[in-house]
Write an enzyme that holds these catalytic residues in place. Structure first.
Site, PDB file in Angstrom:
ATOM      1  N   SER A 150       0.399 -12.472  -2.657  1.00 19.25           N
ATOM      2  CA  SER A 150      -0.614 -11.925  -1.765  1.00 19.25           C
ATOM      3  C   SER A 150      -0.130 -11.891  -0.320  1.00 19.25           C
ATOM      4  CB  SER A 150      -1.881 -12.775  -1.852  1.00 19.25           C
ATOM      5  OG  SER A 150      -2.419 -12.710  -3.149  1.00 19.25           O
ATOM      6  N   THR A 178       4.600  -2.695 -11.826  1.00 19.55           N
ATOM      7  CA  THR A 178       3.955  -1.958 -12.911  1.00 19.55           C
ATOM      8  C   THR A 178       4.680  -0.630 -13.128  1.00 19.55           C
ATOM      9  OG1 THR A 178       1.837  -2.980 -12.459  1.00 19.55           O
ATOM     10  CG2 THR A 178       1.791  -0.901 -13.671  1.00 19.55           C
ATOM     11  N   GLU A 400      -3.499  -5.761  -7.170  1.00 14.14           N
ATOM     12  CA  GLU A 400      -4.092  -5.026  -6.038  1.00 14.14           C
ATOM     13  C   GLU A 400      -4.926  -5.955  -5.162  1.00 14.14           C
ATOM     14  OE1 GLU A 400      -2.777  -2.267  -6.033  1.00 14.14           O
ATOM     15  OE2 GLU A 400      -3.771  -1.098  -4.464  1.00 14.14           O
TER      16      GLU A 400
END
Lengths: 423, 359
Positions: A150, A178, A400
């Protein structure tokens, strides 16, 4: 301006179409690709690619809505922009089908979103055209590092300009990418993709020195070092990638090559998340809806229907749970819609965007976990998809921006605090 | 299309409501709660904003069209000011709106203009009954047809201004189906002493006993109760959002002032995250409420389910938020000098308040 909730016709049509895709192309193979981790679902990918091309390069699966078309007749009433609203609806529906497979929908993904958000018109033309060409093509975003999740400002990957060759030389290690494999490893079935790699061009400048770079598939020095084995979304590849003296042309930098004393560059990059967070939230809502609908269907088969309208005191415990799940699901979806509606209308939505992600992450984990619990031994069984959705769902609360990071963003917004005031 | 911005017309109305809530209701809230009475001038000023009048067509003395969306926008702001004051201002709509929704043309002509065209008057309604599993669709109060009239029997509670009311709508089960009946002062209602609750101290609430109360058959509202109930539910949800927001904003501002360990307590993630979650849940239920109201206005099939969900969700949300409002202030939150304990006492009530207001 008004308060209304009528689904626009184009969105309704898109939902109808993707429902068919979900029913026929996703659900029947959901279990198979969950069990056979790292197997690529070529038939789904090829079907989606040709379908999207046939529809004129629809952006489903690409997290970057195309440029708005200028109205041909300036006298014609201008239609309200709905690109993000459409996209959120598409992602919700595909994720209702299978959120792991949605992640292998060909298209630009977060990589293209970064180009869209921070690239010049020339860069957009150069890097984004490929997604509408003959072969399905992928792009990915390389942000996270082993020691920097993060806290993206702790990124250690470096990009140094070699002035002799006018190339950027990138060194570092990225994880949790990803579709990293599909975006980089060249396969005959796929077109040539790219990675968007975050790196510092001036570590002494902290966040102000952070930039992203387009690294084309096949570039020497890039190595896929690992494909993760995950709790859920197993059909989607999650790659570790090392960059060893990787050289990319000067013009592949997204944003300014010079470092100013301000952090506007970094903030601009972070603004990408304002656009993508509600979209990820939308995928969570899709999974949650799948689980809730399945629970209601399984209950109905046993003759249990939910008696909406009764006071809580008269509801059974199961009914109370379902009612609560319904409240969570509907309100989370509305928060997504508001955030993307603001994005379409060019309103700053940092607060609403993060709020929608906080909410969606909360509700999709709660709803899917409750769904497994409510269905007892059936819920826990791999005979049904509920347990898979619970495993798939958890990632929504993590990627995200984890629920906690998004709470931090929301808190800073509602308190009017900077990052240094609320750390 | 989707849309999240009020119309200009709505904005104008809401702006006046916002000012009244902030400048009049909020400053009066504490003393009214302590004194257990609302200043009449405060109520009449709120009435003159014309929220209800703007939702009644000209034919019945108003100057607009009913819109549940406008109603929930106004209700949130009023409750943000003070819940008891908000409910007092909105009380006449408990009488007018059900007639508008479920009454005949003649009933509308007869009953609505005298309320709408006058100063604030305590026209009210009696829905809630004193039982733990009170269900508006399974009332214990009954109506039985006898010749040209109905006989009403039962016990109602939480009836605002019952003692002074010229007339009220009493809801009763007619052949098992909830229906509204217009009952007038002289019809033989027995009104109790004021009832005392955990909150809403400033609002006069009563029990109303009906023993063979006879009303003319013409006083039955023939229309469906479902849209009436749904309009009560979205009102309840909107009021809950208003109270929750009041608590959230007060706690937020306090947390930015109060210091501990050398920093503002809002700079501690434990507090900041509570506030972030409060803001998120308030917004979630606000949107759910807006959508339910919009569905009512546009006659969507699932409007009644959504109104029920909004009200149910709001009751949980407002309890969570107002509890945290007190918690963030710590010991100070427990002291009645600060409004957060009042917000919390009110917060718990929303699980039982459906029927106290309608939009």
């Amino acid at each position: 301006m008004t308060i209304e909730f009528e689904t626009p016709k184009p969105i309704e049509n898109a939902r109808f179409l993707l429902q068919t895709v979900a029913d026929n192309m996703m659900r029947p193979v959901s279990r198979q690709f969950d069990e056979e981790e790292h197997t690529i679902p070529f038939s789904y990918i090829e079907f989606m690619h040709s379908a999207m091309r046939a529809m004129g390069g629809g952006s489903a699966g690409s997290l970057a809505p195309g440029e708005e078309k200028k109205p041909e007749d300036p006298n014609k009433p201008k239609r309200a922009p709905i690109a993000y609203q459409l996209l959120a609806n598409q992602l919700e529906m595909l994720s209702w089908g299978d959120v792991g497979m949605y992640l292998v929908t060909p298209g630009g993904g977060l990589g293209a979103a970064a180009v869209q958000a921070a690239g010049s018109p020339e860069q957009k033309a150069k890097f984004l055209a490929r997604f509408n060409e003959e072969k399905p093509t992928f792009a990915a975003m390389c942000m996270t590092e082993p020691h920097a999740g993060s806290d993206t400002s702790a990124i250690r990957t470096r990009a140094v300009l070699d002035e002799k060759t006018n190339e950027w030389v990138i060194n570092g290690e990225k994880i949790f990418v990803t579709a990293g494999d599909k975006s980089f490893t060249e396969r005959p079935e796929f077109g040539k993709g790219f990675l968007v790699v975050w790196a510092s061009i001036d570590p002494s400048a902290g966040r102000a020195g952070m930039r992203s770079f387009v690294v084309e598939a096949g570039t020497p020095g890039v190595k896929i070092t690992k494909l993760e084995h995950k709790m859920g979304i197993r059909v989607s590849d999650t790659a570790s990638i090392s960059f060893d003296n990787v050289r990319v042309p000067f013009e592949n930098i997204l944003g300014s090559p010079t470092v100013e004393k301000t952090t506007t560059g970094f903030k601009g990059a972070m603004a990408t998340f304002d656009a993508t967070r509600p979209l990820v939230a939308a995928t969570g809502v899709g999974v949650a809806r799948a689980a809730l609908e399945e629970v209601k269907k399984m209950l109905a088969e046993q003759g249990v229907t939910i008696r909406y309208g009764l006071p809580r005191q008269k509801l059974t415990a199961v009914e109370r749970d379902v009612v609560d799940m319904e409240i969570m699901l509907k309100s989370a979806w509305l928060m997504v819609l508001k955030a993307v509606w603001m994005a379409d209308n060019k309103q700053p939505n940092a607060l609403e965007s993060s709020m929608s992600k906080v909410k969606a992450g909360d509700v999709v984990t709660k709803i899917t976990q409750k769904a497994v619990e409510l269905m007892g031994p059936l819920g826990y069984s791999r005979e049904y998809l509920l347990e898979k959705w619970m495993r798939d769902a958890k990632i929504t609360d993590i990627y995200e921006g984890t629920g906690q990071i998004n709470r931090l963003v929301v808190a800073r917004q509602v308190l009017g605090y900077s990052g240094s005031e609320l750390r | 299309m989707y849309g999240f911005t009020p119309t200009d017309e709505q904005k104008m109305l809401i702006d006046t409501v916002v000012r009244y809530a902030k400048n009049d209701l909020r400053p009066a809230g504490h003393d009214a709660d302590e004194a257990k009475v609302l200043p009449p001038k405060l109520i009449s000023k709120g009435w003159e904003l014309g929220v209800l009048q703007a939702s009644v067509p000209e034919a019945y003395g108003g100057f607009g069209e009913r819109s549940a969306v406008t109603g929930v926008l106004a209700a949130e702001e009023l409750a943000f000011g003070d819940l008891a004051g908000a409910l007092a201002v909105m009380t006449p709509s408990l009488f007018v709106t059900p007639i508008l929704l479920a009454g005949s043309e003649e009933q509308k002509q007869t009953w609505i203009p005298p309320v709408i065209e006058a100063d604030w008057m305590p026209f009210t309604a009696a829905l809630i009954e004193p039982s733990f599993d009170f269900d508006p669709n399974a009332l214990k109060t009954t109506a039985v047809r006898e010749g040209d009239s109905y006989l009403l029997n039962g016990l109602k509670t939480y009836v605002p201004y019952a003692a002074e009311a010229e007339a009220m709508i009493v809801y009763a089960a007619l052949d098992g189906v909830t229906k509204g009946f217009i009952v007038q002062k002289g019809d033989g209602l027995t009104v109790s002493e004021r009832i005392k609750l955990m909150g809403l101290n400033a609002l006069p609430l009563y029990q109303v006993r009906l023993e063979n109360v006879r009303v003319p058959a013409a006083n039955l509202l023939e229309g469906d109760f479902a849209p009436v109930l749904a309009s009560m539910q979205v009102a309840n949800a909107a009021l809950a959002v208003g109270v929750a927001r009041a608590s959230f904003e007060y706690a937020r501002d306090y947390a930015k002032e109060r210091e501990a360990f050398g920093v503002k307590i809002a700079q501690k993630q434990a507090i900041a995250f509570m506030l972030a979650e409060m803001a998120t849940e308030i917004e979630a239920i606000r949107l759910l409420t807006w959508q339910a109201a919009w569905k009512l206005d546009t006659g969507k099939e699932d409007a009644f389910i959504d109104a029920y969900l909004a009200s149910t969700g709001a009751a949980d949300m407002v309890m969570m938020v107002t509890d945290r409002g007190v918690q963030i202030l710590g010991g100070h939150g427990y002291i009645r000098d600060h409004p957060v304990e009042k917000f919390m006492r009110e917060g718990r009530g929303f699980a039982s308040f459906t029927g106290l207001a309608i939009v």
